[in-house]
Design a protein around this motif. Sequence first.
Motif, PDB file in Angstrom:
ATOM      1  N   ARG A   1       8.313  48.587  -4.123  1.00 54.79           N
ATOM      2  CA  ARG A   1       8.482  47.315  -3.433  1.00 54.79           C
ATOM      3  C   ARG A   1       8.492  46.150  -4.416  1.00 54.79           C
ATOM      4  O   ARG A   1       7.448  45.631  -4.822  1.00 54.79           O
ATOM      5  CB  ARG A   1       7.371  47.157  -2.385  1.00 54.79           C
TER       6      ARG A   1
ATOM      7  N   ASP B   1       0.413  49.173   1.288  1.00 56.20           N
ATOM      8  CA  ASP B   1       0.980  48.678   2.549  1.00 56.20           C
ATOM      9  C   ASP B   1       0.547  47.229   2.775  1.00 56.20           C
ATOM     10  O   ASP B   1       1.357  46.351   3.060  1.00 56.20           O
ATOM     11  CB  ASP B   1       0.506  49.572   3.702  1.00 56.20           C
TER      12      ASP B   1
ATOM     13  N   ASP C   1       2.775  43.271   2.120  1.00 57.70           N
ATOM     14  CA  ASP C   1       3.018  42.233   3.135  1.00 57.70           C
ATOM     15  C   ASP C   1       2.568  40.878   2.601  1.00 57.70           C
ATOM     16  O   ASP C   1       3.258  39.864   2.765  1.00 57.70           O
ATOM     17  CB  ASP C   1       2.266  42.537   4.444  1.00 57.70           C
TER      18      ASP C   1
END
Length: 400
Positions: free
Chosen positions: A117, A283, A287
């Motif tokens: 990511r 995770d 964000d």
Amino acid sequence: MYDMPVPQSMSSYRIAILPGDGTGREVMAEAQSLLTAISSSTSLNFEQILIPCGGQYFLETGKEWPDGSFEKCRDEADAILLGAIGWPDAVCENGDLAGGQVVLGLRGGLDLYANVRPIKLYEGVRHKVHGDFQQVWQASKVDMVIVRENTEGLYHSLLHRSALKAQGGEEYEPPKMDFPGMNGDVAWDPRPISRAGSERVIDFARRLVSLRNGNPSGVSKLTCVDKSNVTRGCQLFRSIFDEKSADWDDLEVDYAYIDAFTMWLVRNPEWFDVVVTSNMFGDIATDLGSVLQGGMGMAASGNIGDEHAFFEPVHGSSPKHAGKNKVNPIATINSVQMMLEWLGHRNDDEEALRVARCIDESVAEHISEGTLLTYDLGGSATTSEVGSAIIGRVLAKLET
Ligand code: IPM
Ligand code: MN
């Protein structure tokens, strides 16, 4: 006849296209147009294998995706693109998210152990903070990649269950346990972290450092993010990181506990180059990281294993915005960009790498020009306007 152009060799790739739910379908339409445009103007050819799936499909058919879809993704696709999964009231009988079999079944079933990511801030993006758009972080100081372990940790039971389900197998529940001092109903999610699982994701992150140009100050660095002051799984993860890093002499090694990491991520993003962490921490941190990029509409990702990979925007299906042609397609366009990079490196395909660079440059130029942006970046353009404009730029760039 000597004037004839030398025919370029054609690379053909089969791409499984899983639009999923809600706005996932809208952003996927842009990705599909981009792939079609690239096919028509380069030596790359993309064959799109369309697979309906997700919570809405579940509500209509009682299935999360058609039978045989997992096998199609595994056996017939060179890479997979996913829009988004999740729809209100779409819940399986066992309480799992309907459509989870798709995203988690692919992660678990194809052993996609690295969830990659990138957190990169493009010049010109303003951040929505306190309800206003403002420049908070400097583009020149936000450019890192978080590598989230993607097959074990707190997700292990759900991943295993989803992978079995995707392949038509049994239900899986973790073993029951007695916890001293706890009475009555107790629900628990084991958080197993293995040596092999940690080694492969740390090695992956380390290789990724070599493919990059370091953090914004040019320092190549791998940061291990864990909570090894508290959990045994993290202690194992960190000890493996220590063993491995003893042999690295071409990069800086760095550590952070996840709680402190979230603070530094916001305060000093320029410190980070590549970060490796366990599943749930990754995770949550990504964000948070998306805010540094301008929000979820900008956050792309790849779920990568040794044999397979799927690429998806980090954002969800956003039911409240669905059907309005308003969400930002850039996270998805950048996921296509990551897919091309992966295909390019994997197949030694210079053309795929060139197209990937063109997409990145086109997105950067589009944003810095700043005239056609979706609501999340302070504009009022539609998904399809932004998609078409960026595709137009990519095509123009490919011709030069
Ligand atoms: C993500 C999502 C998923 C996750 C959900 C939809 C299962 O939040 O990709 O980050 O928790 O991994
Ligand atoms: Mn998430």
